[in-house]
Each structure stands twice: as structure tokens, then as C-alpha cells.
Design a protein around this motif. Sequence first.
Motif, short mmCIF file in Angstrom:
data_model
loop_
_atom_site.label_atom_id
_atom_site.label_comp_id
_atom_site.label_asym_id
_atom_site.label_seq_id
_atom_site.Cartn_x
_atom_site.Cartn_y
_atom_site.Cartn_z
N MET A 92 -1.02 -14.46 3.60
CA MET A 92 -0.75 -13.88 2.69
C MET A 92 -0.19 -12.39 2.78
O MET A 92 0.67 -11.90 1.79
N GLY A 93 -0.43 -11.75 3.62
CA GLY A 93 0.49 -10.45 3.99
C GLY A 93 1.89 -10.39 4.04
O GLY A 93 2.70 -9.64 3.65
N PHE A 94 2.45 -11.58 4.60
CA PHE A 94 3.87 -11.65 4.58
C PHE A 94 4.35 -11.76 3.11
O PHE A 94 5.56 -11.67 2.91
N LEU A 101 3.80 -1.20 -5.25
CA LEU A 101 2.56 -2.07 -5.13
C LEU A 101 2.13 -3.01 -4.05
O LEU A 101 1.28 -3.06 -3.47
N PHE A 102 3.24 -3.67 -4.11
CA PHE A 102 3.18 -4.71 -2.90
C PHE A 102 3.09 -4.33 -1.57
O PHE A 102 2.41 -4.68 -0.81
N TRP A 103 4.11 -3.17 -1.47
CA TRP A 103 4.00 -2.49 -0.11
C TRP A 103 2.62 -1.93 0.35
O TRP A 103 2.28 -2.01 1.49
N MET A 104 1.87 -1.43 -0.75
CA MET A 104 0.47 -0.82 -0.37
C MET A 104 -0.38 -2.29 -0.10
O MET A 104 -1.06 -1.80 0.80
N ALA A 105 -0.24 -3.32 -0.64
CA ALA A 105 -0.90 -4.50 -0.46
C ALA A 105 -0.49 -4.87 1.18
O ALA A 105 -1.56 -5.06 1.76
N ALA A 106 0.82 -4.84 1.55
CA ALA A 106 1.11 -5.24 2.91
C ALA A 106 0.43 -4.55 4.01
O ALA A 106 0.20 -4.70 4.76
N MET A 107 0.39 -3.12 3.44
CA MET A 107 -0.06 -2.09 4.44
C MET A 107 -1.59 -2.30 4.69
O MET A 107 -2.02 -1.90 5.67
N THR A 108 -2.41 -2.92 3.80
CA THR A 108 -3.62 -3.39 4.24
C THR A 108 -3.76 -4.41 5.06
O THR A 108 -4.84 -4.80 5.88
N LYS A 109 -2.60 -5.26 5.47
CA LYS A 109 -2.56 -6.39 6.34
C LYS A 109 -2.18 -6.09 7.43
O LYS A 109 -2.23 -6.70 8.82
N ASN A 119 0.23 -3.24 10.59
CA ASN A 119 0.68 -2.01 11.09
C ASN A 119 1.94 -1.66 10.59
O ASN A 119 2.80 -2.73 10.42
N ILE A 120 2.38 -0.56 10.27
CA ILE A 120 3.54 -0.24 9.72
C ILE A 120 4.57 -0.28 10.69
O ILE A 120 5.95 -0.52 10.31
N SER A 121 4.27 -0.14 11.93
CA SER A 121 5.39 -0.26 12.80
C SER A 121 5.75 -1.79 12.90
O SER A 121 6.94 -2.04 13.41
N PHE A 122 4.82 -2.51 12.54
CA PHE A 122 5.42 -3.94 12.42
C PHE A 122 5.97 -4.49 11.19
O PHE A 122 7.12 -4.92 11.19
N ALA A 123 5.39 -3.95 10.23
CA ALA A 123 6.01 -4.50 8.72
C ALA A 123 7.08 -3.75 8.37
O ALA A 123 8.09 -4.32 7.97
N TYR A 124 7.35 -2.51 8.76
CA TYR A 124 8.64 -1.66 8.22
C TYR A 124 9.68 -2.33 8.43
O TYR A 124 10.74 -2.28 7.73
N PRO A 125 10.02 -2.85 9.80
CA PRO A 125 11.32 -3.48 10.07
C PRO A 125 11.92 -4.65 9.24
O PRO A 125 12.84 -4.91 8.98
N PHE A 126 10.81 -5.29 8.74
CA PHE A 126 10.99 -6.22 7.89
C PHE A 126 12.03 -5.67 6.42
O PHE A 126 12.49 -6.57 5.92
N MET A 127 11.68 -4.65 5.99
CA MET A 127 12.19 -4.08 4.77
C MET A 127 13.65 -3.89 5.18
O MET A 127 14.31 -4.03 4.28
N SER A 128 14.17 -3.92 6.39
CA SER A 128 15.51 -4.01 6.84
C SER A 128 16.13 -5.44 6.15
O SER A 128 17.43 -5.48 5.85
N LEU A 129 15.50 -6.52 5.79
CA LEU A 129 15.93 -7.75 5.25
C LEU A 129 16.62 -7.26 3.85
O LEU A 129 17.41 -8.06 3.24
N SER A 130 15.98 -6.28 3.13
CA SER A 130 16.72 -5.83 1.82
C SER A 130 18.11 -5.77 2.25
O SER A 130 18.88 -5.57 1.04
#
Length: 121
Positions: A1-3, A62-70, A72-83
Amino acid sequence: MGFAYIFATIIFTVYGQLILKWKIDQYGSLPEEWFDKAIFIFRLLLDPLILSGFLSAFVASLFWMAAMTKFNISFAYPFMSLSFVLVFLLSVFLFGEPVTSQKVIGLSLIVLGIIVTSQSI
């Protein structure tokens, strides 16, 4: 669900960027005089689709806050580059923006970076 949270963040971010670009292009360029600039910006803020772009940014948060519960930011933030990649691809098709070798190389490096980073979980 985190992804799914990360993916939703990206989708709402991309929507916001594209809708703002589309609508602002319709209004034309920013006037030179300060008073005219203020009126111009105020008119933009009253446009429902531009407001939807701002709302989209809020929903993305809001979705980013939910993602941060699943994750680490160092893992999740690079995916924002897909934007960046999605905005580039959609801007080519929607706005006819040019494709240059520099853009393609840069976006390829971004995708490569995401692939390398995703292996760190």
C-alpha cells in the motif's frame, strides 16, 4: 500500500503542474506594470481549474504524509523524480514542447537513479 501512496502523490503533483501550465498559457504572459500583475494573478486565482491545481498539490501532500508512515524519506523521495519524467512526456504530447537530447539524457539518468535507489529497501 505504501507504493500506492507514492504513486498517488506523483499523479496529483503531475496533474497540478500540467493544469497550471495549460490554464496559465491561456491567460497569456505576465503584464509589465505591478498593478496589472496583481490583477492578472488575482484573475488566475479565481479560475476553477487553477484552483484544482492547487487542490491537487494539497491532496498530493496528504498522500505524501501517508507514504511517510511507510517508508524512510531517503528511500521514498527519489520516486518523486518520476513526476519530472511524467511532466516531460505529457508536456510533449499536450503542449508540443520540444524533445532534446539533453532532456532525454537527463531524464534517463533520473530513471536510472530511481532504479538504483529502489534496490536499497
